[in-house]
Design an enzyme around this catalytic site. Structure first.
Site, PDB file in Angstrom:
ATOM      1  N   TYR A 271      69.760  50.093  -3.995  1.00 49.48           N
ATOM      2  CA  TYR A 271      70.623  49.950  -2.816  1.00 49.48           C
ATOM      3  C   TYR A 271      70.325  51.141  -1.897  1.00 49.48           C
ATOM      4  CZ  TYR A 271      73.124  47.185  -6.367  1.00 49.48           C
ATOM      5  OH  TYR A 271      73.449  46.322  -7.384  1.00 49.48           O
ATOM      6  N   GLU A 293      66.069  47.936  -1.320  1.00 50.92           N
ATOM      7  CA  GLU A 293      67.138  47.591  -0.385  1.00 50.92           C
ATOM      8  C   GLU A 293      66.894  46.160   0.095  1.00 50.92           C
ATOM      9  OE1 GLU A 293      70.024  46.978   2.017  1.00 50.92           O
ATOM     10  OE2 GLU A 293      70.028  48.930   1.031  1.00 50.92           O
ATOM     11  N   CYS A 373      82.052  53.814  -4.061  1.00 51.60           N
ATOM     12  CA  CYS A 373      83.121  53.861  -3.061  1.00 51.60           C
ATOM     13  C   CYS A 373      84.354  53.084  -3.505  1.00 51.60           C
ATOM     14  CB  CYS A 373      82.624  53.345  -1.715  1.00 51.60           C
ATOM     15  SG  CYS A 373      81.932  51.680  -1.752  1.00 51.60           S
TER      16      CYS A 373
END
Length: 423
Positions: A271, A293, A373
């Protein structure tokens, strides 16, 4: 009770997702805009579940000492719930206490969903220039345009556009540009302030099927002295100091796990975006780096941003497909090099997921550095890594989203029983 009924609720704790918890007749009630220890007046909004209800806070009957006037006046509890803009759901809480609550959520998630005790985790601010009340950090905001052409954020937990008088979380330049917008075509408007300081306004009308020309403008972001090319409409960290903060955190996590990256190992940045963490690997001495990605434009920029490292390459692929293919096709020699490498994971909010984690673990990297996150997604992936023979060695939290419930964490995972690096 029915939706629309009102009750007084004693708030006892914080939950994942920026909501707070109370109980009525043995049933959990989730509400926003509160603080543990408070008594609040609540209107029920959802009573359809057997195990829990949801409500909205109409007023505070007994306030916490950590409550302050909301940093976004239009989001204050004194405003009608359907007119409170979203995006600053901890803005009514003193900044230091916000961080205590975020740590509580992170540690609880790791215990409940990860099956690990992270111990004494610390949370750090993003940058020494943070304001005392956590304003002015967003270099990117997204606004919405309704069918009548009104521009603004959505009201919290809705798709109703709320025109606002200010944007306290945005940098002054982004705020000024946002407030200068007139009416627009239904859809979205993004405002982006890269390192050169000039704000780009990117309209994304619902009628437009293509990526707007403004979104494809190539801008430059900086971390220290290093420059990164990125599309104006592409992904970059929102907080003005977040990229530098995460650069330092990942750098420290790699050093803490393996010392210096093995020059002959094969290192992965999954990522990888435009190559922020692949560049960290390169600067620490990794010679063979693959950044993966799914966004082709980001991969193109990653190739440019990593050009100084001859052994670095950027590949456009879905991470799950890439690691599955790598696991199936890698030669014995390549597997040995992968086992000497470091894998950096920076997945979306939903986490890497079982298939990716199991494939990464099966490649047996010397260490995994996971940038997260979402605390619950991180914890679930930590549990899967644990089942695959990796243990959580360290986790550090960062307040990259002051005045919201979001928290970033950098976790280090190593093969169970690995020795600490020397030096």
């Amino acid at each position: 009770m029915d939706a629309g009924d009102e009750l007084d609720l004693d708030v006892t704790s914080v939950a994942h997702g920026g909501v707070f918890v109370g109980r009525v007749e043995g049933r959990v009630v989730f509400v926003p805009d509160a603080i543990p220890g408070e008594r609040v007046r609540v209107r029920l909004t959802d009573v359809g579940k057997k195990s829990f209800w949801r409500g909205e806070v109409l007023g505070v009957l007994d306030a916490s000492p950590h409550r302050r006037p909301h940093i976004w006046a239009q989001a204050d509890v004194t405003v009608a719930p359907d007119r409170r803009p979203g995006g600053a759901d901890f803005g009514h809480i003193e900044l230091a206490h916000q961080r205590s609550l975020k740590l509580e959520v992170l540690q609880d998630a790791l215990r409940r969903f990860g099956g690990v005790d992270a111990g004494d985790v610390r949370i750090s601010a993003a940058g020494a220039d943070e304001t005392a009340d956590g304003r002015g950090w967003r270099t990117r905001i997204g606004l919405h345009v309704d069918d009548a052409g009104n521009v603004g954020p959505f009201a919290a937990r809705s798709h109703t556009v709320v025109p606002v008088r200010d944007h306290p979380l945005a940098t002054p330049e982004v705020e000024a540009a946002a407030l200068a917008l007139g009416q627009g075509a239904p859809g979205r408007i993004d405002l982006v302030q890269p390192a050169d300081g000039r704000v780009r306004v990117i309209p994304r009308p619902d009628a437009g099927a293509r990526t707007p020309r403004e979104a494809r403008e190539v801008v430059v972001e900086r971390v220290g002295t290093r420059e990164f090319r990125v599309d104006a409409g592409g992904f970059w960290q929102v907080h003005r100091s977040a990229a530098a903060t995460l650069d330092a955190a990942v750098r420290g996590a790699i050093r803490g796990a393996v010392g210096a990256p093995d020059a002959e190992g094969r290192h992965l940045d999954l990522y990888g975006g435009v190559g922020l963490f692949a560049a960290v690997l390169g600067e620490l001495g990794a010679a063979h780096i693959t950044s993966v990605e799914s966004d082709a434009r980001a991969t193109e920029h990653a190739g440019e941003n990593l050009a100084e490292w001859v052994g670095a390459r950027a590949e456009t692929a879905r991470v799950d497909r890439f690691v599955t293919r790598l696991l199936a096709d890698a030669s014995t020699r390549e597997r040995e090099r992968l086992s000497r490498g470091v894998t950096v994971l920076d997945p979306p909010r939903s986490g890497a997921g079982r298939s990716v984690v199991q494939a990464v673990a099966a490649l047996h990297p010397a260490a995994v550095v996971y940038v997260a996150c979402d605390p619950v997604a991180l914890a679930r992936d930590v549990a899967i890594f644990g089942d695959a023979g990796y243990e959580l060695r360290a986790v550090e939290a960062f307040d990259l989203f002051p005045n919201s419930h979001h928290v970033e964490a950098v976790a280090t995972l190593v093969p169970a029983g690995s020795a600490e690096p020397r030096g």
